[in-house]
Write a protein that holds these residues in place. Structure first.
Motif: not given
Length: 216
Positions: A79-80, A89-90, A173-178
């Motif tokens: 969610a940027p 961020a980590a 949810n990790l896999m939602t980060f491109p």
């Protein structure tokens, strides 16, 4: 700022003992870490719970793990939005800057955060439902998963199952980060879900094929 106080005596004593022994015996390694920087092979996302000691479980030394801890070892969806996102961020730093090869989510038994989420889902935690509750808003990340365990009657078993669901939710949810998705697809990064029993010292891993946790 006049509210910060000196360390309590017992911590000063422990530090001095470490400096005279643990550091003195390994000072060349510490200096090498300082001069060459960190090159951790894995990032571990674990709970803030003081009983969960990641480096002890794996016998890790300084410099091996990039560790992030939060309530109930949760990862929020990508969610940027310009707000503060400490966990995201980590993760970004570990994957894009440090280029870790493994990202581990470690859940545990008797998790207070998970129990709080259960209480919320059952309508038994009005203090967590308050908009001013940081814990309550954080646990909303996990709350949708409660339907997976809602029919379990035994409260102990329900909590243990939900603790594992917290790990699964974070992996999803990790896999939602491109940048994570692309690293996983390129086989540059692997994701791992673990759950540990504090009292028994047992460790389980999430098998995605069977959709279940198995003993390590």
């Amino acid at each position: 700022m006049n509210h910060a106080k000196p360390l309590p005596g017992y911590l000063v004593t422990r530090y001095q003992g470490w400096k005279a022994t643990g550091y003195a015996e390994n000072q060349h390694w510490y200096r090498r870490l300082a001069e060459e920087g960190q090159r951790p092979r894995a990032m571990v996302i674990s709970c803030c719970d003081s009983r969960v000691h990641v480096t002890s479980i794996f016998g890790a030394d300084q410099g091996e793990f990039f560790i992030h801890r939060n309530i109930a070892n949760l990862v929020p969806p990508y969610a940027p939005d310009g707000d503060h996102h400490g966990t995201s961020a980590a993760i970004e730093y570990a994957v894009t800057a440090l280029k870790v090869s493994h990202l581990i989510v470690l859940g545990h038994s008797q998790c207070g955060g998970v129990q709080g989420c259960i209480d919320m889902a059952k309508g038994n935690a009005p203090h967590l439902e308050a908009k001013t509750s940081f814990v309550g808003r954080w646990m909303e990340i996990l709350k949708p998963k409660f339907e997976q365990v809602a029919d379990i009657q035994d409260p102990v078993e329900q909590a243990r199952r939900f603790e594992r669901q917290a790990v699964v939710a974070s992996l999803e949810n990790l896999m939602t980060f491109p940048f994570i998705d692309s690293a996983v697809q390129a086989r540059e990064l692997s994701l791992h879900g673990l759950w540990t029993d504090i009292g028994e010292g047992d460790l389980e891993y999430y098998d995605a094929v069977q959709d279940r946790f198995l003993a390590v």
